[in-house]
Scaffold this active site. Sequence first.
Site, PDB file in Angstrom:
ATOM      1  CG  HIS A  41       2.100  -5.067  -1.752  1.00 11.83           C
ATOM      2  ND1 HIS A  41       2.338  -6.073  -2.636  1.00 11.83           N
ATOM      3  CD2 HIS A  41       0.776  -4.967  -1.414  1.00 11.83           C
ATOM      4  CE1 HIS A  41       0.728  -6.582  -2.917  1.00 11.83           C
ATOM      5  NE2 HIS A  41      -0.048  -5.729  -2.199  1.00 11.83           N
ATOM      6  CE1 TYR A  52      -7.537  -9.955   3.016  1.00 12.55           C
ATOM      7  CE2 TYR A  52      -6.794  -8.685   4.489  1.00 12.55           C
ATOM      8  CZ  TYR A  52      -7.238  -9.716   4.171  1.00 12.55           C
ATOM      9  OH  TYR A  52      -7.615 -10.526   5.387  1.00 12.55           O
ATOM     10  CG  ASP A  90       5.287  -7.182  -2.739  1.00  8.47           C
ATOM     11  OD1 ASP A  90       5.031  -7.359  -1.580  1.00  8.47           O
ATOM     12  OD2 ASP A  90       4.458  -7.091  -3.763  1.00  8.47           O
ATOM     13  CB  SER A 109      -2.652  -5.892  -3.787  1.00 10.72           C
ATOM     14  OG  SER A 109      -2.691  -6.766  -2.476  1.00 10.72           O
ATOM     15  CD  GLN A 110      -9.090  -8.708  -1.629  1.00  5.57           C
ATOM     16  OE1 GLN A 110      -9.462  -9.202  -0.572  1.00  5.57           O
ATOM     17  NE2 GLN A 110      -9.877  -7.578  -1.827  1.00  5.57           N
TER      18      GLN A 110
END
Length: 323
Positions: free
Chosen positions: A302, A92, A272, A186-187
């Site tokens: 995370h 992100y 997370d 993640s993203q």
Amino acid sequence: MPHFDLPLPELQRYRPASPPPEDFDAFWEKTLTAAREHDLDARFEPVDAPLASVEVFDVTYAGFGGHPVKGWLLLPAGTSEPVPAVVEYIGYGGGRGLPHQRLLWSAAGFAHFIMDTRGQGSGGSVGDTPDPVGAGPAYAGFMTRGIEDPHDYFYRRVFTDAVRAVEAVRAHPLVDAARVAALGDSQGGGIALAVGGLVPDLAAISPNVPFLCDFPRAVTLSPRPPYQEVALYLRAHRGAEERVLRTLSYFDGVHFAARGRAPALFSAALEDETCPPSTVFAAHNSYAGAERSMEVYRFNDHEGGGAFLQDVQLRWLPGHLRN
């Protein structure tokens, strides 16, 4: 940080109750058909990079709406025959960065394509792809841009760009189009999961602590951005919850997972708070492919497995990309 989500035995059984919209498949078929009306026009411009082990290409191709999307293609130096490829999507806010920042997969002998994320590229790594599409009111960030209509939503454009990225790397003569994997953190993991549900013939996917999964739970559980952006939007836009959740249902990694077929290596971190482990397990437990596995990092946030997860990927992925 203590564990805050479900205990691991419950995570391993957890499945969300929210079904996909009835026109989910039709929505994405129409979206990708419209994108393919534009010539892919994949261009690979050699870059004089000070790197002895790789050849670098500055890539431009047509994504959503025919908009130009950037990327890097890194080939092991001296490549003369088609090789398998890894397509990587970025976390992100980040962009494709600079070529020397991502040498892992070319060092392992693969072609490596790094997609720039439109409109991002100023958080952690630099990007070069604008998003020319406007949107209505939004909370700061990207999560709520166009969020009250799935046709206008930011991630409709990003996921389309991501599918076209696979098509672009397959267009290069030194890439073996039959052996292409998608991955990201993640993203980037959420995007890889979406691509796994939209591109039926990928060789493998590896979503690491994936974002964009199980939205109804995530936006009420995570105390952090980016999910928090949705909660803060709804704090201001009272009465918009039904419309917002309907939009998000077209972009939920759980629904893409239910359509994925490629072998999949997931990872989750039990501390997370950015991408709560239950949302990651929701996608993993819904995954339709016959081969799926989950790496669990009990005491990590995370950052997930970090280099340790990369080591697992480096040992797992060749089995799906080598002849």
